[in-house]
Design a protein around this motif. Structure first.
Motif, PDB file in Angstrom:
ATOM      1  N   MET A   1       0.813  -1.111  -0.121  1.00 12.74           N
ATOM      2  CA  MET A   1       0.070  -0.032   0.067  1.00 12.74           C
ATOM      3  C   MET A   1       0.830   1.298   0.160  1.00 12.74           C
ATOM      4  SD  MET A   1      -2.923   1.246   2.801  1.00 12.74           S
ATOM      5  CE  MET A   1      -3.908  -0.186   2.620  1.00 12.74           C
ATOM      6  N   ASN A   2       0.952   2.032  -1.033  1.00 10.51           N
ATOM      7  CA  ASN A   2       1.484   3.364  -1.040  1.00 10.51           C
ATOM      8  C   ASN A   2       1.077   4.274  -0.104  1.00 10.51           C
ATOM      9  OD1 ASN A   2      -0.789   4.751  -2.078  1.00 10.51           O
ATOM     10  ND2 ASN A   2      -0.103   4.066  -4.331  1.00 10.51           N
ATOM     11  N   LEU A   3       1.790   5.490   0.232  1.00  7.60           N
ATOM     12  CA  LEU A   3       1.620   6.490   1.139  1.00  7.60           C
ATOM     13  C   LEU A   3       0.181   7.259   1.160  1.00  7.60           C
ATOM     14  CD1 LEU A   3       2.813   7.988   3.551  1.00  7.60           C
ATOM     15  CD2 LEU A   3       3.739   9.499   1.804  1.00  7.60           C
ATOM     16  N   ALA A   4      -0.272   7.463  -0.166  1.00  6.99           N
ATOM     17  CA  ALA A   4      -1.567   8.104  -0.631  1.00  6.99           C
ATOM     18  C   ALA A   4      -2.583   7.361  -0.141  1.00  6.99           C
ATOM     19  CB  ALA A   4      -1.624   8.606  -2.109  1.00  6.99           C
ATOM     20  N   ALA A   5      -2.507   5.924  -0.307  1.00  7.15           N
ATOM     21  CA  ALA A   5      -3.464   4.718  -0.225  1.00  7.15           C
ATOM     22  C   ALA A   5      -3.643   4.877   1.516  1.00  7.15           C
ATOM     23  CB  ALA A   5      -3.274   3.533  -0.795  1.00  7.15           C
ATOM     24  N   ALA A   6      -2.569   4.897   2.178  1.00  5.76           N
ATOM     25  CA  ALA A   6      -2.399   4.484   3.423  1.00  5.76           C
ATOM     26  C   ALA A   6      -3.173   5.637   4.160  1.00  5.76           C
ATOM     27  CB  ALA A   6      -1.109   4.448   4.057  1.00  5.76           C
ATOM     28  N   ASN A   7      -2.652   7.089   3.678  1.00  2.07           N
ATOM     29  CA  ASN A   7      -3.395   8.238   4.261  1.00  2.07           C
ATOM     30  C   ASN A   7      -5.036   8.430   4.131  1.00  2.07           C
ATOM     31  OD1 ASN A   7      -0.954   9.310   5.162  1.00  2.07           O
ATOM     32  ND2 ASN A   7      -0.591  10.607   2.999  1.00  2.07           N
ATOM     33  N   ASN A   8      -5.566   7.866   2.948  1.00  2.00           N
ATOM     34  CA  ASN A   8      -6.780   7.800   2.795  1.00  2.00           C
ATOM     35  C   ASN A   8      -7.454   6.801   3.582  1.00  2.00           C
ATOM     36  OD1 ASN A   8      -6.426   9.748   0.553  1.00  2.00           O
ATOM     37  ND2 ASN A   8      -6.509   8.083  -1.019  1.00  2.00           N
ATOM     38  N   GLN A   9      -6.770   5.787   3.785  1.00  2.34           N
ATOM     39  CA  GLN A   9      -7.573   4.541   4.792  1.00  2.34           C
ATOM     40  C   GLN A   9      -7.554   5.270   5.940  1.00  2.34           C
ATOM     41  OE1 GLN A   9      -8.971   1.687   3.960  1.00  2.34           O
ATOM     42  NE2 GLN A   9      -9.639   1.458   5.907  1.00  2.34           N
ATOM     43  N   SER A  10      -6.599   6.155   6.575  1.00  2.00           N
ATOM     44  CA  SER A  10      -6.451   6.620   7.812  1.00  2.00           C
ATOM     45  C   SER A  10      -7.763   7.527   7.841  1.00  2.00           C
ATOM     46  CB  SER A  10      -5.252   7.208   8.139  1.00  2.00           C
ATOM     47  OG  SER A  10      -4.330   6.272   8.103  1.00  2.00           O
ATOM     48  N   LEU A  11      -7.986   8.304   6.971  1.00  2.00           N
ATOM     49  CA  LEU A  11      -9.056   9.252   6.725  1.00  2.00           C
ATOM     50  C   LEU A  11     -10.389   8.464   7.142  1.00  2.00           C
ATOM     51  CD1 LEU A  11      -8.032  11.957   4.167  1.00  2.00           C
ATOM     52  CD2 LEU A  11      -8.195  12.398   6.871  1.00  2.00           C
ATOM     53  N   ALA A  12     -10.449   7.181   6.260  1.00  2.00           N
ATOM     54  CA  ALA A  12     -11.728   6.465   6.080  1.00  2.00           C
ATOM     55  C   ALA A  12     -11.868   6.208   7.810  1.00  2.00           C
ATOM     56  CB  ALA A  12     -11.452   5.358   5.143  1.00  2.00           C
ATOM     57  N   ASP A  13     -11.037   5.459   8.666  1.00  2.00           N
ATOM     58  CA  ASP A  13     -10.880   5.113   9.790  1.00  2.00           C
ATOM     59  C   ASP A  13     -11.320   6.372  10.653  1.00  2.00           C
ATOM     60  OD1 ASP A  13     -10.301   2.543   8.878  1.00  2.00           O
ATOM     61  OD2 ASP A  13      -8.089   2.867   9.257  1.00  2.00           O
ATOM     62  N   PHE A  14     -10.715   7.251  10.786  1.00  2.00           N
ATOM     63  CA  PHE A  14     -10.890   8.485  11.280  1.00  2.00           C
ATOM     64  C   PHE A  14     -12.584   8.859  11.288  1.00  2.00           C
ATOM     65  CE2 PHE A  14     -10.607  13.273  12.173  1.00  2.00           C
ATOM     66  CZ  PHE A  14     -10.471  13.051  13.780  1.00  2.00           C
ATOM     67  N   SER A  15     -12.769   8.787   9.854  1.00  2.00           N
ATOM     68  CA  SER A  15     -14.340   9.242   9.622  1.00  2.00           C
ATOM     69  C   SER A  15     -15.222   8.166  10.470  1.00  2.00           C
ATOM     70  CB  SER A  15     -14.665   8.953   8.197  1.00  2.00           C
ATOM     71  OG  SER A  15     -16.142   9.179   7.997  1.00  2.00           O
ATOM     72  N   THR A  16     -14.964   7.037  10.556  1.00  2.00           N
ATOM     73  CA  THR A  16     -15.710   6.048  11.289  1.00  2.00           C
ATOM     74  C   THR A  16     -15.878   6.448  12.696  1.00  2.00           C
ATOM     75  OG1 THR A  16     -15.304   4.404   9.560  1.00  2.00           O
ATOM     76  CG2 THR A  16     -16.156   3.599  11.748  1.00  2.00           C
ATOM     77  N   VAL A  17     -14.690   6.889  13.124  1.00  2.00           N
ATOM     78  CA  VAL A  17     -14.484   7.064  14.610  1.00  2.00           C
ATOM     79  C   VAL A  17     -15.406   8.363  14.866  1.00  2.00           C
ATOM     80  CG1 VAL A  17     -12.853   8.025  16.405  1.00  2.00           C
ATOM     81  CG2 VAL A  17     -12.340   6.056  14.844  1.00  2.00           C
ATOM     82  N   LEU A  18     -15.536   9.324  13.939  1.00  2.00           N
ATOM     83  CA  LEU A  18     -16.159  10.730  14.179  1.00  2.00           C
ATOM     84  C   LEU A  18     -17.722  10.099  14.246  1.00  2.00           C
ATOM     85  CD1 LEU A  18     -14.234  13.099  12.194  1.00  2.00           C
ATOM     86  CD2 LEU A  18     -14.449  13.100  14.469  1.00  2.00           C
ATOM     87  N   ILE A  19     -17.914   9.156  13.411  1.00  2.00           N
ATOM     88  CA  ILE A  19     -19.413   9.025  13.169  1.00  2.00           C
ATOM     89  C   ILE A  19     -19.946   8.336  14.561  1.00  2.00           C
ATOM     90  CG2 ILE A  19     -21.071   7.591  12.176  1.00  2.00           C
ATOM     91  CD1 ILE A  19     -20.518   9.962  10.416  1.00  2.00           C
ATOM     92  N   TYR A  20     -19.112   7.394  15.037  1.00  2.00           N
ATOM     93  CA  TYR A  20     -19.525   6.751  16.307  1.00  2.00           C
ATOM     94  C   TYR A  20     -19.467   7.915  17.548  1.00  2.00           C
ATOM     95  CZ  TYR A  20     -19.221   2.226  14.930  1.00  2.00           C
ATOM     96  OH  TYR A  20     -19.634   0.795  14.219  1.00  2.00           O
ATOM     97  N   SER A  21     -18.390   8.824  17.450  1.00  2.00           N
ATOM     98  CA  SER A  21     -18.522   9.784  18.491  1.00  2.00           C
ATOM     99  C   SER A  21     -19.970  10.695  18.397  1.00  2.00           C
ATOM    100  CB  SER A  21     -17.237  10.757  17.999  1.00  2.00           C
ATOM    101  OG  SER A  21     -16.009   9.875  18.456  1.00  2.00           O
ATOM    102  N   ALA A  22     -19.928  10.958  17.179  1.00  2.00           N
ATOM    103  CA  ALA A  22     -21.360  11.691  16.863  1.00  2.00           C
ATOM    104  C   ALA A  22     -22.762  11.009  17.467  1.00  2.00           C
ATOM    105  CB  ALA A  22     -21.687  12.033  15.601  1.00  2.00           C
ATOM    106  N   MET A  23     -22.669   9.729  17.225  1.00  2.00           N
ATOM    107  CA  MET A  23     -23.737   8.945  18.128  1.00  2.00           C
ATOM    108  C   MET A  23     -23.709   8.969  19.096  1.00  2.00           C
ATOM    109  SD  MET A  23     -23.463   5.453  15.543  1.00  2.00           S
ATOM    110  CE  MET A  23     -24.850   4.476  16.552  1.00  2.00           C
ATOM    111  N   ALA A  24     -22.509   9.002  20.050  1.00  2.00           N
ATOM    112  CA  ALA A  24     -22.405   9.199  21.383  1.00  2.00           C
ATOM    113  C   ALA A  24     -23.134  10.405  21.856  1.00  2.00           C
ATOM    114  CB  ALA A  24     -20.936   8.880  22.005  1.00  2.00           C
ATOM    115  N   VAL A  25     -22.817  11.347  21.325  1.00  2.00           N
ATOM    116  CA  VAL A  25     -23.160  12.909  21.586  1.00  2.00           C
ATOM    117  C   VAL A  25     -24.839  13.022  21.476  1.00  2.00           C
ATOM    118  CG1 VAL A  25     -22.973  15.447  21.330  1.00  2.00           C
ATOM    119  CG2 VAL A  25     -20.777  13.820  21.047  1.00  2.00           C
ATOM    120  N   TYR A  26     -25.129  12.174  20.229  1.00  2.00           N
ATOM    121  CA  TYR A  26     -26.504  12.209  19.924  1.00  2.00           C
ATOM    122  C   TYR A  26     -27.461  11.489  21.036  1.00  2.00           C
ATOM    123  CZ  TYR A  26     -26.465  13.990  15.098  1.00  2.00           C
ATOM    124  OH  TYR A  26     -26.223  14.749  13.939  1.00  2.00           O
TER     125      TYR A  26
END
Length: 369
Positions: A1-26
């Motif tokens: 996996m190249n650096l760009a793909a790794a960064n994109n995957q990290s953003l995707a994982d961070f997005s999932t964490v944010l969605i779960y965090s939003a659910m907690a605040v909801y």
């Protein structure tokens, strides 16, 4: 996996964490709304509902009624004309609670209810910001608009629904009553999205790689979010209308129904709210279908092919057209019109969930195995 793909995957994982965090605040916002409706004896929601209710019962004070009756009887016996003082009328809203007196206790309940409501609204705003950040990071992870599959569509749909609600609040509209059902539904939607509908971030299929994706799908999300708010108004109208009818007929609703339904606007206000939203959204839904047909011609060489998604989009359009036509020409208002509106939104939901799971066609991009 190249650096760009790794960064994109990290953003995707961070997005999932944010969605779960939003659910907690909801969830916290949900508890705040529950507290507002439960512990606030006469919250701001209740007072506004009382002010808006057109079904008001006039209760003449007993001593005034007795005086008026005696005066009328004397006038009849004496053959003269009695001039009576105008009776003092005490008006009580159909939604007012007779067991809650005015005074310091009621004022304390008002302040308490408003405090819980303010906290719930603040938490909803915070949850929305985290939610929007999750949707944005999902888009950055794939460098495209984040609604190419059912997971992305669902998270964006609920975000737009909350944004619409907050927009009404900023415009100082009487929509505090939407808060509890809205947050409840958003939690259900995000829970379904993160468990059943989740799909890994990926690039677009060739047929979706078009600027018409932005136009067509964004309109579908916007229309669906507003139609959802209209549906909330319709459902609550049905409960509130039955509650008001019971009061008019002298029947006492249950304690739970009284404590909840008295905090809603009047049935007439809820009906008007739902109708205005549905009428305003209908032209946009029409353009959504037209934009989809233009996109279909660009992608597949035909404007209309009776694909299941196309068919149910048209059925949804026809259902809302029947609803608006019935109200405008046949004079359908109240419960009959409400049932039509619910049937129309059911078509929208089936077009999204049912068609994607039950049928296969050229719109099969749900991303769910």
């Amino acid at each position: 996996m190249n650096l760009a793909a790794a960064n994109n995957q990290s953003l995707a994982d961070f997005s999932t964490v944010l969605i779960y965090s939003a659910m907690a605040v909801y969830v916290l916002a949900f508890l705040g709304h529950i507290a507002e409706w439960t512990f606030g004896s006469r919250s701001k929601v209740a007072r506004t509902a009382s002010a808006l209710s057109p079904r008001r019962r006039s209760v003449v004070a007993p001593e005034v009624r007795a005086k008026a009756t005696a005066g009328a009887a004397g006038a009849e016996q004496g053959g003269g004309t009695a001039v009576l003082d105008r009776p003092k009328v005490v008006t009580r809203s159909a939604g007012a609670r007779p067991d809650v007196p005015d005074g310091p206790g009621a004022a304390a309940g008002d302040a308490q209810g408003d405090l819980y409501g303010t906290i719930a609204l603040a938490l909803t705003v915070l949850a929305f910001l985290v939610h929007a950040a999750g949707v944005l990071t999902r888009a950055l992870s794939v460098q495209r608009v984040p609604w190419a599959n059912m997971y992305e569509f669902s998270t964006t749909f609920s975000m737009v629904a909350v944004a619409s609600y907050l927009g009404f609040v900023v415009a100082k509209k009487n929509v505090r009553w939407i808060g509890l059902p809205l947050v409840t539904t958003v939690l259900l939607d995000l829970g379904l999205a993160t468990t059943v509908l989740y799909a890994e971030s990926d690039q677009l299929p060739p047929a979706l790689d078009s600027y018409w994706l932005v136009i067509h799908v964004s309109l579908a999300i916007f229309c669906g979010a507003l139609l959802y708010l209209g549906t909330v108004g319709t459902v609550l109208y049905l409960f509130r209308d039955r509650y008001e009818v019971k009061l008019e007929e002298g029947r006492q609703p249950g304690a739970f129904a009284t404590s909840v339904l008295e905090r809603l606007p009047s049935a007439a206000s809820l009906d008007k709210f739902a109708y205005r939203i549905n009428a305003a959204v209908f032209p946009f839904w029409t353009f959504t279908i037209v934009a989809g047909a233009i996109w279909a011609e660009s992608a597949w060489g035909r404007y209309w092919g009776w694909d299941p998604k196309e068919v149910w989009s048209f059925i949804t359009w026809a259902a809302y057209a029947c609803y608006l036509h019935a109200r405008a020409t046949a004079g359908w208002k109240g419960r009959k019109a409400a049932y039509l509106a619910l049937a129309a939104f059911s078509c929208y939901l089936f077009n999204y969930y049912g068609v994607n799971f039950l049928f296969s066609g050229q719109h099969s991009y749900a991303g769910v195995d």
